[in-house]
Design a protein around this motif. Structure first.
Motif, PDB file in Angstrom:
ATOM      1  N   HIS A  75       0.828  -1.202   0.000  1.00 17.28           N
ATOM      2  CA  HIS A  75       0.000   0.000   0.000  1.00 17.28           C
ATOM      3  C   HIS A  75       0.865   1.256   0.000  1.00 17.28           C
ATOM      4  CE1 HIS A  75      -3.625  -2.329   0.563  1.00 17.28           C
ATOM      5  NE2 HIS A  75      -3.097  -2.916   1.616  1.00 17.28           N
ATOM      6  N   ILE A  76       1.769   1.363   0.991  1.00 21.67           N
ATOM      7  CA  ILE A  76       2.593   2.551   1.151  1.00 21.67           C
ATOM      8  C   ILE A  76       3.821   2.147   1.967  1.00 21.67           C
ATOM      9  CG2 ILE A  76       1.270   3.260   3.180  1.00 21.67           C
ATOM     10  CD1 ILE A  76       1.766   6.180   2.393  1.00 21.67           C
ATOM     11  N   ASN A  77       4.971   2.733   1.649  1.00 21.02           N
ATOM     12  CA  ASN A  77       6.174   2.376   2.411  1.00 21.02           C
ATOM     13  C   ASN A  77       6.133   3.026   3.794  1.00 21.02           C
ATOM     14  OD1 ASN A  77       7.734   4.950   2.440  1.00 21.02           O
ATOM     15  ND2 ASN A  77       7.766   4.654   0.214  1.00 21.02           N
ATOM     16  N   ASP A  78       6.934   2.505   4.697  1.00 19.76           N
ATOM     17  CA  ASP A  78       6.904   2.940   6.096  1.00 19.76           C
ATOM     18  C   ASP A  78       7.250   4.416   6.262  1.00 19.76           C
ATOM     19  OD1 ASP A  78       6.172   0.407   6.880  1.00 19.76           O
ATOM     20  OD2 ASP A  78       8.211  -0.224   7.397  1.00 19.76           O
ATOM     21  N   GLU A  79       8.225   4.903   5.506  1.00 21.68           N
ATOM     22  CA  GLU A  79       8.627   6.308   5.621  1.00 21.68           C
ATOM     23  C   GLU A  79       7.465   7.231   5.259  1.00 21.68           C
ATOM     24  OE1 GLU A  79      11.862   9.465   3.713  1.00 21.68           O
ATOM     25  OE2 GLU A  79      11.690   7.452   2.875  1.00 21.68           O
ATOM     26  N   TRP A  80       6.839   6.976   4.122  1.00 19.39           N
ATOM     27  CA  TRP A  80       5.706   7.803   3.696  1.00 19.39           C
ATOM     28  C   TRP A  80       4.536   7.673   4.656  1.00 19.39           C
ATOM     29  CZ3 TRP A  80       5.132   6.905  -2.321  1.00 19.39           C
ATOM     30  CH2 TRP A  80       6.282   7.395  -2.969  1.00 19.39           C
ATOM     31  N   LEU A  81       4.302   6.457   5.153  1.00 17.67           N
ATOM     32  CA  LEU A  81       3.205   6.242   6.089  1.00 17.67           C
ATOM     33  C   LEU A  81       3.418   7.044   7.372  1.00 17.67           C
ATOM     34  CD1 LEU A  81       0.556   4.823   6.762  1.00 17.67           C
ATOM     35  CD2 LEU A  81       1.900   2.891   7.614  1.00 17.67           C
ATOM     36  N   GLY A  82       4.654   7.095   7.848  1.00 19.09           N
ATOM     37  CA  GLY A  82       4.955   7.873   9.048  1.00 19.09           C
ATOM     38  C   GLY A  82       4.664   9.352   8.845  1.00 19.09           C
ATOM     39  N   THR A  83       5.114   9.890   7.717  1.00 17.00           N
ATOM     40  CA  THR A  83       4.870  11.308   7.422  1.00 17.00           C
ATOM     41  C   THR A  83       3.380  11.568   7.229  1.00 17.00           C
ATOM     42  OG1 THR A  83       7.040  11.486   6.370  1.00 17.00           O
ATOM     43  CG2 THR A  83       5.434  13.204   5.851  1.00 17.00           C
ATOM     44  N   LEU A  84       2.723  10.696   6.479  1.00 18.12           N
ATOM     45  CA  LEU A  84       1.295  10.859   6.229  1.00 18.12           C
ATOM     46  C   LEU A  84       0.503  10.781   7.530  1.00 18.12           C
ATOM     47  CD1 LEU A  84      -0.884  11.235   4.080  1.00 18.12           C
ATOM     48  CD2 LEU A  84      -0.975   8.759   3.856  1.00 18.12           C
ATOM     49  N   SER A  85       0.873   9.893   8.422  1.00 16.04           N
ATOM     50  CA  SER A  85       0.183   9.774   9.712  1.00 16.04           C
ATOM     51  C   SER A  85       0.302  11.069  10.511  1.00 16.04           C
ATOM     52  CB  SER A  85       0.749   8.609  10.519  1.00 16.04           C
ATOM     53  OG  SER A  85       0.475   7.392   9.876  1.00 16.04           O
ATOM     54  N   THR A 152      -3.265  17.508  -6.186  1.00 16.02           N
ATOM     55  CA  THR A 152      -2.047  16.745  -6.445  1.00 16.02           C
ATOM     56  C   THR A 152      -0.878  17.377  -5.696  1.00 16.02           C
ATOM     57  OG1 THR A 152      -1.482  18.035  -8.404  1.00 16.02           O
ATOM     58  CG2 THR A 152      -2.824  16.067  -8.743  1.00 16.02           C
ATOM     59  N   ALA A 153       0.099  16.536  -5.395  1.00 17.05           N
ATOM     60  CA  ALA A 153       1.335  16.984  -4.748  1.00 17.05           C
ATOM     61  C   ALA A 153       2.435  15.996  -5.114  1.00 17.05           C
ATOM     62  CB  ALA A 153       1.158  17.033  -3.226  1.00 17.05           C
ATOM     63  N   PRO A 154       3.680  16.446  -5.110  1.00 19.40           N
ATOM     64  CA  PRO A 154       4.774  15.503  -5.370  1.00 19.40           C
ATOM     65  C   PRO A 154       4.951  14.553  -4.179  1.00 19.40           C
ATOM     66  CG  PRO A 154       5.631  17.718  -4.979  1.00 19.40           C
ATOM     67  CD  PRO A 154       4.142  17.818  -4.966  1.00 19.40           C
ATOM     68  N   ALA A 155       5.385  13.340  -4.465  1.00 22.73           N
ATOM     69  CA  ALA A 155       5.571  12.335  -3.410  1.00 22.73           C
ATOM     70  C   ALA A 155       6.685  12.719  -2.448  1.00 22.73           C
ATOM     71  CB  ALA A 155       5.848  10.967  -4.026  1.00 22.73           C
ATOM     72  N   VAL A 156       7.594  13.598  -2.857  1.00 19.59           N
ATOM     73  CA  VAL A 156       8.678  14.016  -1.966  1.00 19.59           C
ATOM     74  C   VAL A 156       8.120  14.671  -0.699  1.00 19.59           C
ATOM     75  CG1 VAL A 156       9.055  16.318  -2.974  1.00 19.59           C
ATOM     76  CG2 VAL A 156      10.972  15.091  -1.935  1.00 19.59           C
ATOM     77  N   THR A 157       6.898  15.171  -0.764  1.00 20.64           N
ATOM     78  CA  THR A 157       6.284  15.773   0.418  1.00 20.64           C
ATOM     79  C   THR A 157       5.998  14.732   1.495  1.00 20.64           C
ATOM     80  OG1 THR A 157       4.092  15.588  -0.564  1.00 20.64           O
ATOM     81  CG2 THR A 157       5.229  17.689  -0.852  1.00 20.64           C
ATOM     82  N   LEU A 158       5.969  13.461   1.119  1.00 14.59           N
ATOM     83  CA  LEU A 158       5.748  12.391   2.092  1.00 14.59           C
ATOM     84  C   LEU A 158       7.050  11.830   2.649  1.00 14.59           C
ATOM     85  CD1 LEU A 158       2.855  10.417   0.348  1.00 14.59           C
ATOM     86  CD2 LEU A 158       2.689  12.104   2.185  1.00 14.59           C
ATOM     87  N   SER A 159       8.165  12.246   2.107  1.00 14.11           N
ATOM     88  CA  SER A 159       9.452  11.730   2.599  1.00 14.11           C
ATOM     89  C   SER A 159       9.775  12.343   3.957  1.00 14.11           C
ATOM     90  CB  SER A 159      10.576  12.027   1.597  1.00 14.11           C
ATOM     91  OG  SER A 159      10.921  13.390   1.660  1.00 14.11           O
ATOM     92  N   ALA A 160      10.620  11.669   4.685  1.00 15.66           N
ATOM     93  CA  ALA A 160      11.059  12.187   5.975  1.00 15.66           C
ATOM     94  C   ALA A 160      12.171  13.217   5.804  1.00 15.66           C
ATOM     95  CB  ALA A 160      11.534  11.042   6.864  1.00 15.66           C
ATOM     96  N   ASP A 161      12.700  13.328   4.599  1.00 13.48           N
ATOM     97  CA  ASP A 161      13.816  14.230   4.296  1.00 13.48           C
ATOM     98  C   ASP A 161      13.378  15.687   4.412  1.00 13.48           C
ATOM     99  OD1 ASP A 161      16.138  15.386   3.403  1.00 13.48           O
ATOM    100  OD2 ASP A 161      15.921  14.717   1.330  1.00 13.48           O
ATOM    101  N   LYS A 162      14.137  16.466   5.182  1.00 11.72           N
ATOM    102  CA  LYS A 162      13.895  17.903   5.318  1.00 11.72           C
ATOM    103  C   LYS A 162      15.197  18.667   5.133  1.00 11.72           C
ATOM    104  CE  LYS A 162      10.239  17.158   8.692  1.00 11.72           C
ATOM    105  NZ  LYS A 162       9.823  17.358  10.072  1.00 11.72           N
ATOM    106  N   THR A 163      16.104  18.084   4.380  1.00 11.54           N
ATOM    107  CA  THR A 163      17.447  18.665   4.301  1.00 11.54           C
ATOM    108  C   THR A 163      17.568  19.818   3.312  1.00 11.54           C
ATOM    109  OG1 THR A 163      18.082  16.981   2.695  1.00 11.54           O
ATOM    110  CG2 THR A 163      18.576  16.524   5.009  1.00 11.54           C
TER     111      THR A 163
END
Length: 184
Positions: A75-85, A152-163
């Protein structure tokens, strides 16, 4: 040792099977058709029909559909799921309120609309074209169609990366739009 059971016990054992027979004056002919009740388990309790395989994550309690493409996840990878949650919690929502659909398998918008009845459709790296919709929209713009609000939004918005500043800007844009959509 030969044991013969009384007729009422035998009838009780086979009460869920129906055998149709035709009688003639000379003999009993075996049934042409045998009907069995297939919705009963061996202990004679009614079992519900099998449920179709669930193809989304969440309970869809508030008819919010989240579409993404992740070829490596069910369904969704753990990193994206954490951010989405975290985003959902900030919007006073949780996973029970949404349906997360991974479009690695083809799902038409007609199927999604029929089964999930979304009021909001949030698409991460999914375009309107991917759903064969008759429009295109830029990221973070709300588009009404078929009783749904699309964004719509880019998937990078779901990443944990904030660098990088670019990722921070995308995340900020997403959050600003989510605040408008969900009145936060």
């Amino acid at each position: 040792m030969s044991t013969q059971l009384p007729g009422f016990i035998i009838a009780g054992l086979y009460k869920d099977s129906l055998v149709l027979v035709e009688e003639t004056t000379e003999q009993i002919i075996p049934a042409k058709k045998q009907v069995q009740n297939t919705n009963k388990s061996p202990n004679h309790e009614v079992t519900p029909p099998p449920q179709p395989k669930k193809w989304f994550l969440g309970d869809n309690k508030k008819n919010i559909t989240i579409l993404l493409k992740d070829p490596d996840a069910v369904h969704i990878n753990d990193e994206w799921l954490g951010t989405l949650s975290k985003l959902l919690a900030a919007c006073k929502l949780n996973l029970a309120d949404v349906a997360i659909v991974n479009l690695k398998e083809n799902h038409s918008f007609a199927d999604i609309k029929q089964q999930l009845q979304p009021q909001y459709v949030l698409m991460f790296d999914v375009s309107a074209n991917d759903l064969s919709l008759p429009f295109s929209i830029p990221n973070y713009q709300l588009q009404q169609y078929g009783g749904c609000a699309f964004m719509t939004a880019p998937a990078v918005t779901l990443s944990a990366d904030k660098t990088t500043e670019a990722i921070k800007t995308e995340k900020r844009n997403l959050w600003e739009k989510l605040k408008v959509i969900f009145n936060v």
